[in-house]
Scaffold this motif. Sequence first.
Motif, PDB file in Angstrom:
ATOM      1  N   LEU A  62       0.820  -1.210   0.000  1.00  0.00           N
ATOM      2  CA  LEU A  62       0.000   0.000   0.000  1.00  0.00           C
ATOM      3  C   LEU A  62       0.852   1.256   0.000  1.00  0.00           C
ATOM      4  O   LEU A  62       0.587   2.204  -0.733  1.00  0.00           O
ATOM      5  N   GLY A  63       1.893   1.238   0.826  1.00  0.00           N
ATOM      6  CA  GLY A  63       2.667   2.465   1.007  1.00  0.00           C
ATOM      7  C   GLY A  63       3.768   2.621  -0.012  1.00  0.00           C
ATOM      8  O   GLY A  63       3.912   3.667  -0.651  1.00  0.00           O
ATOM      9  N   ALA A  64       4.558   1.561  -0.203  1.00  0.00           N
ATOM     10  CA  ALA A  64       5.769   1.715  -1.008  1.00  0.00           C
ATOM     11  C   ALA A  64       5.646   1.085  -2.384  1.00  0.00           C
ATOM     12  O   ALA A  64       6.361   1.445  -3.303  1.00  0.00           O
ATOM     13  N   GLY A  65       4.741   0.135  -2.533  1.00  0.00           N
ATOM     14  CA  GLY A  65       4.660  -0.560  -3.805  1.00  0.00           C
ATOM     15  C   GLY A  65       5.778  -1.568  -3.915  1.00  0.00           C
ATOM     16  O   GLY A  65       6.540  -1.780  -2.969  1.00  0.00           O
ATOM     17  N   VAL A  66       5.877  -2.185  -5.077  1.00  0.00           N
ATOM     18  CA  VAL A  66       6.906  -3.184  -5.273  1.00  0.00           C
ATOM     19  C   VAL A  66       8.001  -2.546  -6.104  1.00  0.00           C
ATOM     20  O   VAL A  66       7.966  -2.566  -7.327  1.00  0.00           O
ATOM     21  N   ALA A  67       8.961  -1.949  -5.410  1.00  0.00           N
ATOM     22  CA  ALA A  67       9.972  -1.152  -6.095  1.00  0.00           C
ATOM     23  C   ALA A  67      10.770  -1.999  -7.081  1.00  0.00           C
ATOM     24  O   ALA A  67      11.072  -1.549  -8.189  1.00  0.00           O
ATOM     25  N   ASP A  68      11.052  -3.253  -6.722  1.00  0.00           N
ATOM     26  CA  ASP A  68      11.845  -4.105  -7.603  1.00  0.00           C
ATOM     27  C   ASP A  68      11.149  -4.355  -8.931  1.00  0.00           C
ATOM     28  O   ASP A  68      11.781  -4.619  -9.938  1.00  0.00           O
ATOM     29  N   ALA A  69       9.808  -4.281  -8.907  1.00  0.00           N
ATOM     30  CA  ALA A  69       9.068  -4.514 -10.145  1.00  0.00           C
ATOM     31  C   ALA A  69       8.827  -3.202 -10.879  1.00  0.00           C
ATOM     32  O   ALA A  69       8.031  -3.133 -11.796  1.00  0.00           O
ATOM     33  N   GLY A  70       9.497  -2.149 -10.435  1.00  0.00           N
ATOM     34  CA  GLY A  70       9.319  -0.848 -11.070  1.00  0.00           C
ATOM     35  C   GLY A  70       7.943  -0.287 -10.827  1.00  0.00           C
ATOM     36  O   GLY A  70       7.420   0.493 -11.602  1.00  0.00           O
ATOM     37  N   GLY A  71       7.350  -0.697  -9.682  1.00  0.00           N
ATOM     38  CA  GLY A  71       5.958  -0.344  -9.434  1.00  0.00           C
ATOM     39  C   GLY A  71       5.808   0.923  -8.635  1.00  0.00           C
ATOM     40  O   GLY A  71       6.773   1.538  -8.172  1.00  0.00           O
ATOM     41  N   ILE A  72       4.560   1.322  -8.488  1.00  0.00           N
ATOM     42  CA  ILE A  72       4.233   2.461  -7.662  1.00  0.00           C
ATOM     43  C   ILE A  72       3.378   1.938  -6.523  1.00  0.00           C
ATOM     44  O   ILE A  72       2.889   0.813  -6.597  1.00  0.00           O
ATOM     45  N   PRO A  73       3.171   2.734  -5.462  1.00  0.00           N
ATOM     46  CA  PRO A  73       2.363   2.240  -4.345  1.00  0.00           C
ATOM     47  C   PRO A  73       0.993   1.761  -4.809  1.00  0.00           C
ATOM     48  O   PRO A  73       0.359   2.394  -5.654  1.00  0.00           O
ATOM     49  N   ASP A 225       2.199   6.055 -18.237  1.00  0.00           N
ATOM     50  CA  ASP A 225       2.746   6.682 -17.038  1.00  0.00           C
ATOM     51  C   ASP A 225       2.271   5.883 -15.828  1.00  0.00           C
ATOM     52  O   ASP A 225       1.076   5.703 -15.615  1.00  0.00           O
ATOM     53  N   GLU A 226       3.209   5.379 -15.035  1.00  0.00           N
ATOM     54  CA  GLU A 226       2.853   4.487 -13.925  1.00  0.00           C
ATOM     55  C   GLU A 226       1.901   5.111 -12.919  1.00  0.00           C
ATOM     56  O   GLU A 226       1.141   4.414 -12.262  1.00  0.00           O
ATOM     57  N   SER A 227       1.939   6.446 -12.795  1.00  0.00           N
ATOM     58  CA  SER A 227       1.093   7.050 -11.777  1.00  0.00           C
ATOM     59  C   SER A 227      -0.383   7.010 -12.166  1.00  0.00           C
ATOM     60  O   SER A 227      -1.240   7.390 -11.388  1.00  0.00           O
ATOM     61  N   PHE A 228      -0.691   6.532 -13.394  1.00  0.00           N
ATOM     62  CA  PHE A 228      -2.088   6.382 -13.794  1.00  0.00           C
ATOM     63  C   PHE A 228      -2.515   4.914 -13.875  1.00  0.00           C
ATOM     64  O   PHE A 228      -3.622   4.624 -14.285  1.00  0.00           O
ATOM     65  N   TYR A 229      -1.621   3.991 -13.498  1.00  0.00           N
ATOM     66  CA  TYR A 229      -1.988   2.569 -13.524  1.00  0.00           C
ATOM     67  C   TYR A 229      -3.179   2.317 -12.617  1.00  0.00           C
ATOM     68  O   TYR A 229      -3.257   2.844 -11.508  1.00  0.00           O
ATOM     69  N   THR A 230      -4.098   1.463 -13.086  1.00  0.00           N
ATOM     70  CA  THR A 230      -5.158   1.006 -12.192  1.00  0.00           C
ATOM     71  C   THR A 230      -4.725  -0.328 -11.612  1.00  0.00           C
ATOM     72  O   THR A 230      -3.848  -0.996 -12.163  1.00  0.00           O
ATOM     73  N   ILE A 231      -5.372  -0.726 -10.504  1.00  0.00           N
ATOM     74  CA  ILE A 231      -4.844  -1.886  -9.782  1.00  0.00           C
ATOM     75  C   ILE A 231      -4.989  -3.175 -10.572  1.00  0.00           C
ATOM     76  O   ILE A 231      -4.094  -4.027 -10.571  1.00  0.00           O
ATOM     77  N   VAL A 232      -6.128  -3.327 -11.294  1.00  0.00           N
ATOM     78  CA  VAL A 232      -6.352  -4.591 -11.997  1.00  0.00           C
ATOM     79  C   VAL A 232      -5.285  -4.821 -13.066  1.00  0.00           C
ATOM     80  O   VAL A 232      -4.800  -5.929 -13.265  1.00  0.00           O
ATOM     81  N   MET A 233      -4.896  -3.758 -13.775  1.00  0.00           N
ATOM     82  CA  MET A 233      -3.855  -3.946 -14.778  1.00  0.00           C
ATOM     83  C   MET A 233      -2.461  -3.887 -14.164  1.00  0.00           C
ATOM     84  O   MET A 233      -1.515  -4.457 -14.707  1.00  0.00           O
TER      85      MET A 233
END
Lengths: 282, 293
Positions: A62-73, A225-233
Amino acid sequence: MVENRPYLTVLSHLVVILGIIITVMPIWITFVASTHPIEHIMDGTIPMWPGDKFFENYATVLGAGVADAGGIPVGTMLFNSLVMALSITIGKIAISLIAAYAIVYFDFPFRMACFWLIFITLMLPVEVRILPTFAVVANLGLLNSYVGLSLPLIASATATFLFRQFFLTVPEELAEAARIDGAGPWKFFKDILLPLSRTNIAALFVILFIYGWNQYLWPLLVTTDESFYTIVMGIQRMTQAAESLPLWHLVMATTMLAMLPPVIVVVVMQKLFVKGLVETEK
Amino acid sequence: MIKRVTFRNPWLPYALLLPQLAVTLIFFIWPAVQALYQSLLVEDAFGLSTEFVWFENFEELFADPLYLDTFWNTVVFSFSVAFASMSLALLLAVMADRTIKGATAYKTLLIWPYAVAPAVAGVLWFFMFNPVVGINAYLLRGLGYDWNHYLDGGDAMILVVIAASWKQISYNFLFFLAGLQAIPRSLIEAAAIDGAGPFKRFWTIIFPLLSPTTFFLLVVNVVYAFFDTFGIIHATTEGGPAGATQILVYKVFSDGFIGLDLGGSAAQSVVLMVIVISLTVVQFRYIERRVEY
């Protein structure tokens, strides 16, 4: 029951319970995996009971996301999903209500032409016009925006139909009385038709919220842009990463979070959900 | 169909229809027309030159063994999903209908998978069948079967069929249960008095009377498997291994978006459009007839 066959009754219960267990099994396994440290999942003994890392794993995604996967929170993704689902739901209901009102309560040239134009959208799901629709959205400069995520999906033949059917069942006398009392079309819509449509709107809300939340292909196309990713995708990006990095515990925590909102909506509003489901298929 | 009492206003109805029509024209009709047009063009990879080729794209498409494989995969996938999810749902609905006590509770416990996104359903089963960490793969190994959907096309197909069916059971269950509850008790009682057992009653009375529901669900399930399962494939197997789980919708996406073959992808879109339109026509013709049953 027609006749008393105790064995058969017991068997019926058993079959249904077995069905429920099989249905719930994937969720249980997912939940269990989301509460363990990754070592427990990778060492070959598959845990069947929740571990002690519930808060840790969920706080991480929730807070940090999966940084290793290049993800966002995942918190950001949940927010994006909520914005998209609500915009689609409210947008669809709003434009369908007024469109159905125009078609049922007004007589004007090209009325049936408009109706058929809306009907055609039923036969053109995103999946069959992926590239050209993407091109339109790109040309309008709507990639990576909430408008781009929701606006192209808010035309709805089903919702317009549902409201049309419902308006046709509203007694003629109501419109007559309103006219005699001097109410204009807007006042009639606002004070009589809208309050009457309340249950239908609520039922449709449940169905459309699930539809909006579960969108997959469209967000995949319009967000880079990762900051617009929705959770399902967003989950898909993580599973691909989990193939090389052992992140299953975090992927499973994210999966639980992606499922939770629509499942809660269905369970809490079961009556409206069933009504909406049956009516949209008519 | 229109009301007898109508309002008269020269511009208001158009203003009310404007938002819906604008979205429809810009994001539905225009792209569809574009797809139709592009399916008749050949464009080079850099988009520098285009050539009008009539139906060459379609000829190429149907001469391509890969596309025909994809077509076959889609048919196998759709009918497996429809058959698996409908037969399980029917079994559960018949059993739940028999249990007067608990039917409502069972319903609540069975309908929620409808709310799970196809892609998420895919990930759930993908994890359970993962050859390294998945419980199902582990159990199958115990039974002597070496499950690996990364290498074995058949395993991969079974995986996506299970994920797609699991999600759809709840929907079918609801409609079957409603269909069962609409069957008049008197018919079943009469059969019971005449000495027909539960099995015979099911096959000679209940199942035939359910056929409108069954047919309706068959169409809905095929549509679902054709168009709504993109997420399941994309989030798990990505069409692999070696195209074994590539379905039509996935191929349009990968050819157009990743392969950048505009003409070919547009031609595939047109084929899909024809399929949706035929399925919709079947569905609507049937629904008009449903009243007579």
